[in-house]
Design a protein around this motif. Structure first.
Motif, PDB file in Angstrom:
ATOM      1  N   ARG A   1      42.134  41.066  36.103  1.00 40.74           N
ATOM      2  CA  ARG A   1      40.848  40.840  35.440  1.00 40.74           C
ATOM      3  C   ARG A   1      40.988  39.871  34.274  1.00 40.74           C
ATOM      4  O   ARG A   1      41.967  39.966  33.523  1.00 40.74           O
ATOM      5  CB  ARG A   1      40.297  42.165  34.893  1.00 40.74           C
ATOM      6  CG  ARG A   1      39.907  43.133  35.996  1.00 40.74           C
ATOM      7  CD  ARG A   1      39.433  44.442  35.422  1.00 40.74           C
ATOM      8  NE  ARG A   1      40.448  45.042  34.565  1.00 40.74           N
ATOM      9  CZ  ARG A   1      40.187  45.786  33.497  1.00 40.74           C
ATOM     10  NH1 ARG A   1      38.950  46.005  33.139  1.00 40.74           N
ATOM     11  NH2 ARG A   1      41.162  46.316  32.787  1.00 40.74           N
TER      12      ARG A   1
ATOM     13  N   HIS B   1      49.865  40.369  29.649  1.00 35.68           N
ATOM     14  CA  HIS B   1      50.973  40.980  28.907  1.00 35.68           C
ATOM     15  C   HIS B   1      52.120  41.301  29.850  1.00 35.68           C
ATOM     16  O   HIS B   1      52.035  41.060  31.062  1.00 35.68           O
ATOM     17  CB  HIS B   1      50.467  42.229  28.177  1.00 35.68           C
ATOM     18  CG  HIS B   1      49.740  43.182  29.079  1.00 35.68           C
ATOM     19  ND1 HIS B   1      50.393  44.047  29.937  1.00 35.68           N
ATOM     20  CD2 HIS B   1      48.416  43.385  29.287  1.00 35.68           C
ATOM     21  CE1 HIS B   1      49.498  44.756  30.607  1.00 35.68           C
ATOM     22  NE2 HIS B   1      48.293  44.370  30.245  1.00 35.68           N
TER      23      HIS B   1
ATOM     24  N   GLY C   1      50.627  47.438  39.807  1.00 37.33           N
ATOM     25  CA  GLY C   1      51.380  48.417  39.028  1.00 37.33           C
ATOM     26  C   GLY C   1      50.992  49.836  39.418  1.00 37.33           C
ATOM     27  O   GLY C   1      50.062  50.063  40.204  1.00 37.33           O
TER      28      GLY C   1
ATOM     29  N   ASP D   1      49.488  52.109  37.859  1.00 39.56           N
ATOM     30  CA  ASP D   1      48.142  52.550  37.484  1.00 39.56           C
ATOM     31  C   ASP D   1      47.113  52.335  38.593  1.00 39.56           C
ATOM     32  O   ASP D   1      46.018  52.887  38.539  1.00 39.56           O
ATOM     33  CB  ASP D   1      47.697  51.837  36.188  1.00 39.56           C
ATOM     34  CG  ASP D   1      47.751  50.316  36.315  1.00 39.56           C
ATOM     35  OD1 ASP D   1      48.603  49.805  37.067  1.00 39.56           O
ATOM     36  OD2 ASP D   1      46.939  49.642  35.663  1.00 39.56           O
TER      37      ASP D   1
ATOM     38  N   VAL E   1      54.959  49.503  32.850  1.00 39.10           N
ATOM     39  CA  VAL E   1      55.620  48.956  31.662  1.00 39.10           C
ATOM     40  C   VAL E   1      55.079  49.704  30.448  1.00 39.10           C
ATOM     41  O   VAL E   1      53.873  49.689  30.182  1.00 39.10           O
ATOM     42  CB  VAL E   1      55.371  47.437  31.536  1.00 39.10           C
ATOM     43  CG1 VAL E   1      55.997  46.890  30.265  1.00 39.10           C
ATOM     44  CG2 VAL E   1      55.937  46.715  32.761  1.00 39.10           C
TER      45      VAL E   1
ATOM     46  N   MET F   1      51.460  49.443  28.447  1.00 38.11           N
ATOM     47  CA  MET F   1      50.944  48.222  27.829  1.00 38.11           C
ATOM     48  C   MET F   1      49.638  47.895  28.527  1.00 38.11           C
ATOM     49  O   MET F   1      49.540  48.012  29.749  1.00 38.11           O
ATOM     50  CB  MET F   1      51.917  47.056  28.033  1.00 38.11           C
ATOM     51  CG  MET F   1      53.088  47.088  27.108  1.00 38.11           C
ATOM     52  SD  MET F   1      53.892  45.491  26.982  1.00 38.11           S
ATOM     53  CE  MET F   1      55.364  45.983  26.071  1.00 38.11           C
TER      54      MET F   1
ATOM     55  N   LYS G   1      45.718  45.431  28.235  1.00 38.95           N
ATOM     56  CA  LYS G   1      44.942  44.410  27.536  1.00 38.95           C
ATOM     57  C   LYS G   1      43.940  45.050  26.583  1.00 38.95           C
ATOM     58  O   LYS G   1      43.554  44.458  25.596  1.00 38.95           O
ATOM     59  CB  LYS G   1      44.149  43.582  28.548  1.00 38.95           C
ATOM     60  CG  LYS G   1      45.017  42.635  29.339  1.00 38.95           C
ATOM     61  CD  LYS G   1      44.135  41.617  30.054  1.00 38.95           C
ATOM     62  CE  LYS G   1      44.506  41.483  31.505  1.00 38.95           C
ATOM     63  NZ  LYS G   1      43.626  42.233  32.420  1.00 38.95           N
TER      64      LYS G   1
HETATM   65  P1  ADP Z   1      44.907  45.723  32.192  1.00 36.82           P
HETATM   66  O1  ADP Z   1      45.230  47.159  32.517  1.00 36.82           O
HETATM   67  O2  ADP Z   1      45.839  45.169  31.173  1.00 36.82           O
HETATM   68  O3  ADP Z   1      43.471  45.447  31.879  1.00 36.82           O
HETATM   69  P2  ADP Z   1      44.407  44.791  34.898  1.00 36.82           P
HETATM   70  O4  ADP Z   1      43.600  46.013  35.109  1.00 36.82           O
HETATM   71  O5  ADP Z   1      43.721  43.467  34.981  1.00 36.82           O
HETATM   72  O6  ADP Z   1      45.210  44.893  33.519  1.00 36.82           O
HETATM   73  O7  ADP Z   1      45.619  44.827  35.906  1.00 36.82           O
HETATM   74  C1  ADP Z   1      46.223  43.689  36.496  1.00 36.82           C
HETATM   75  C2  ADP Z   1      47.504  44.077  37.174  1.00 36.82           C
HETATM   76  O8  ADP Z   1      48.507  44.393  36.191  1.00 36.82           O
HETATM   77  C3  ADP Z   1      47.400  45.326  38.062  1.00 36.82           C
HETATM   78  O9  ADP Z   1      48.189  45.101  39.221  1.00 36.82           O
HETATM   79  C4  ADP Z   1      48.006  46.420  37.235  1.00 36.82           C
HETATM   80  O10 ADP Z   1      48.584  47.433  38.037  1.00 36.82           O
HETATM   81  C5  ADP Z   1      49.083  45.669  36.468  1.00 36.82           C
HETATM   82  N1  ADP Z   1      49.405  46.328  35.188  1.00 36.82           N
HETATM   83  C6  ADP Z   1      48.610  46.402  34.091  1.00 36.82           C
HETATM   84  N2  ADP Z   1      49.242  47.061  33.087  1.00 36.82           N
HETATM   85  C7  ADP Z   1      50.468  47.423  33.563  1.00 36.82           C
HETATM   86  C8  ADP Z   1      51.619  48.095  33.013  1.00 36.82           C
HETATM   87  N3  ADP Z   1      51.650  48.501  31.743  1.00 36.82           N
HETATM   88  N4  ADP Z   1      52.703  48.270  33.814  1.00 36.82           N
HETATM   89  C9  ADP Z   1      52.724  47.823  35.088  1.00 36.82           C
HETATM   90  N5  ADP Z   1      51.693  47.168  35.664  1.00 36.82           N
HETATM   91  C10 ADP Z   1      50.566  46.956  34.929  1.00 36.82           C
END
Ligand code: ADP
Length: 336
Positions: free
Chosen positions: A15, A21, A151, A153, A191, A200, A202
């Motif tokens: 997104r 990060h 990831g 999540d 992460v 971690m 955004k």
């Molecule tokens: P955010 O959670 O930072 O808003 P997004 O929802 O846009 O990020 O996720 C983009 C990609 O980054 C996804 O594949 C998500 O699984 C991965 N991702 C986001 N944060 C982490 C993290 N701390 N560790 C591993 N993967 C992550």
């Protein structure tokens, strides 16, 4: 791969809600880069998903450019993978609408990310937020993708994609394969945040998240402030989570394994000096991030180049999407 066998299809997205990060890098981008050589890859900037949490669109154009630039700076090659913007592929919305009929209110309300976001934005619990997993399923099923580098999540969302795809297949005939979450390592990555709690991200704990755009001094400052346990460990007890997090980060950014082993040993024999350990982590992180940051900065403002890439990516994505939508409409009998 066998000669003549079709390459597996890969799809994922990030997104445009701010700078990327290390979680995005290791959970998603690093896998994209490795996969582009072996698979048929579709990677997008998920601008429609961003609208579920960020109704204000003033920053959207800048953020889309940043995410594209950071994808490319991390090693993504737009000549190999289709790199596009979600809203440039209107077939996404067509499939999203049809898939909404495969998704039940009860299961959407139970989604962990939905419940978390309801808490974060109680005054904007919009239907898009509730149906976020349906839109994500549309992105993936639109290309009939089998592998989705994400990831940890995102595990639950992927399961929902399989559920909606299977429901469609049972109701109307087989169109969609089952998509699996993918990581080159043994398991999906999370992460950790530098404050020792959560991941971690955004949107949360800005000072505990290392961005690909952070300058060297800021990286050092953030790492030196990272949480660690005071004192050593009790005999036989596992390593404290905050220290294990730092060790994990060291592994990710390429700290030599003998150095890591000596910090682990020092932790367990009580002689660890967290200041030294953090200094090492900070320097290794600076070495890792600075080339990516510099490359992204050079690309970010080149509007013409980024537009060309997005257009080329969207054309490739729409071709794949249109072929799927023909099958979908045929299966459903919407072919009059
Ligand atoms: P955010 O959670 O930072 O808003 P997004 O929802 O846009 O990020 O996720 C983009 C990609 O980054 C996804 O594949 C998500 O699984 C991965 N991702 C986001 N944060 C982490 C993290 N701390 N560790 C591993 N993967 C992550």
């Amino acid at each position: 791969m066998e000669k003549g066998a079709a390459k597996k299809i890969v799809m994922s997205g990030i997104r445009p809600t701010g700078f990327l990060h290390l979680g995005n890098y290791f959970g998603a981008l690093a896998n994209y880069v490795k996969m582009q050589n072996e698979y048929d890859c579709f990677f997008m900037v998920a601008d429609l998903h961003a609208l579920t949490t960020l109704p204000d669109t003033k920053e959207l154009k800048t953020n889309v450019a940043r995410v594209l630039a950071e994808n490319i700076a991390s090693g993504l090659d737009p000549d190999k993978a289709a790199l596009y913007c979600q809203s440039h592929v209107p077939e996404t919305s067509d499939l999203y609408l049809l898939l909404n009929m495969m998704a039940y209110k009860g299961e959407l309300e139970k989604t962990v990310t939905f419940k978390e976001k309801v808490k974060l934005q109680p005054n904007n619990v919009n239907a898009g937020l509730l149906t976020y997993p349906v839109l994500m399923a549309a992105d993936i099923l639109l290309h009939r993708a089998e592998l989705v580098p994400v990831g940890k999540d995102q595990e639950q969302h992927l399961e929902m994609t399989r559920t909606f795809g299977n429901r469609f297949n049972h109701r109307y005939g087989h169109v969609f394969p089952e998509a699996q979450a993918f990581n080159f390592g043994e398991e999906l990555l999370k992460v950790p945040s530098l404050d020792g709690a959560g991941k971690m991200s955004k949107s949360e704990n800005q000072f505990a998240t290392i961005y690909l755009s952070d300058d060297d001094e800021l990286i050092r400052k953030k790492v030196m402030k990272a949480k660690t346990e005071s004192g050593g460990s009790e005999a036989g007890a596992p390593m404290a989570e905050s220290v294990a997090n730092l060790i994990n980060l060291m592994k990710l950014v390429g700290t030599p394994s003998d150095a890591i082993a000596s910090y682990e040993k020092a932790y367990f024999d009580g002689s660890i000096r967290y200041g030294d350990m953090k200094k090492q982590l900070a320097e290794d992180m600076v070495k890792f991030i600075s080339p990516i940051r510099e490359k992204a900065e050079a690309i970010r403002n080149d509007e013409k180049y980024l537009k060309e890439i997005m257009e080329k990516g969207a054309a490739k994505a729409r071709k794949s999407a249109q072929a799927t939508m023909l099958q979908v409409k045929d299966a459903m009998g919407l072919n009059y």
